[in-house]
Enzyme design. Sequence first.
Site, PDB file in Angstrom:
ATOM      1  N   CYS A  11      44.231 141.125 -34.158  1.00 44.14           N
ATOM      2  CA  CYS A  11      43.967 142.272 -35.025  1.00 44.14           C
ATOM      3  C   CYS A  11      45.303 142.949 -35.298  1.00 44.14           C
ATOM      4  CB  CYS A  11      42.925 143.221 -34.445  1.00 44.14           C
ATOM      5  SG  CYS A  11      43.386 144.106 -32.951  1.00 44.14           S
ATOM      6  N   CYS A  85      43.241 141.407 -39.687  1.00 48.10           N
ATOM      7  CA  CYS A  85      44.703 141.308 -39.775  1.00 48.10           C
ATOM      8  C   CYS A  85      45.151 140.823 -41.148  1.00 48.10           C
ATOM      9  CB  CYS A  85      45.284 140.425 -38.664  1.00 48.10           C
ATOM     10  SG  CYS A  85      45.001 138.664 -38.852  1.00 48.10           S
ATOM     11  N   CYS A  89      48.116 136.618 -40.443  1.00 49.22           N
ATOM     12  CA  CYS A  89      47.893 135.517 -39.517  1.00 49.22           C
ATOM     13  C   CYS A  89      48.260 134.192 -40.183  1.00 49.22           C
ATOM     14  CB  CYS A  89      46.426 135.498 -39.082  1.00 49.22           C
ATOM     15  SG  CYS A  89      46.117 134.338 -37.751  1.00 49.22           S
TER      16      CYS A  89
END
Length: 137
Positions: A11, A85, A89
Amino acid sequence: MADSPTALFVCVHNAGRSQMAAGFLRELSGGAVEVRSAGSMPAERINPVAVDAMREVGVDITAEVPKVLTTDAVRASDVVITMGCGDACPIFPGKRYEDWELDDPAGQGIEAVRPIRDDIERRVRDLLDSLGVQPVR
């Protein structure tokens, strides 16, 4: 997947959702799953309300610290679970990705964090099932 699957929870701040998920997976897998968590912009410390909410269900995450997301952590994980996120990522072919839409516990009181915690526990139990790992409790 290797004998012991590896899961990475990601996150933004690595201070709430991902830490609660990692805590549940560590606790419920009894060590059968290697657990990692990270954030795209890690906070200085774990959300104390998340710590309290987890303590209520017997999971201690007080020793955890927010960690920065690295490509090595993604590359070394069998399952990558993102929690808000966004595009931070990295995506690698052959990895299993899941995106869990969860409210952010940041700035929330314990009454608002409890349902988030309970949703995370349910999702972690489903993850264990999909990995063929029997929860220890």
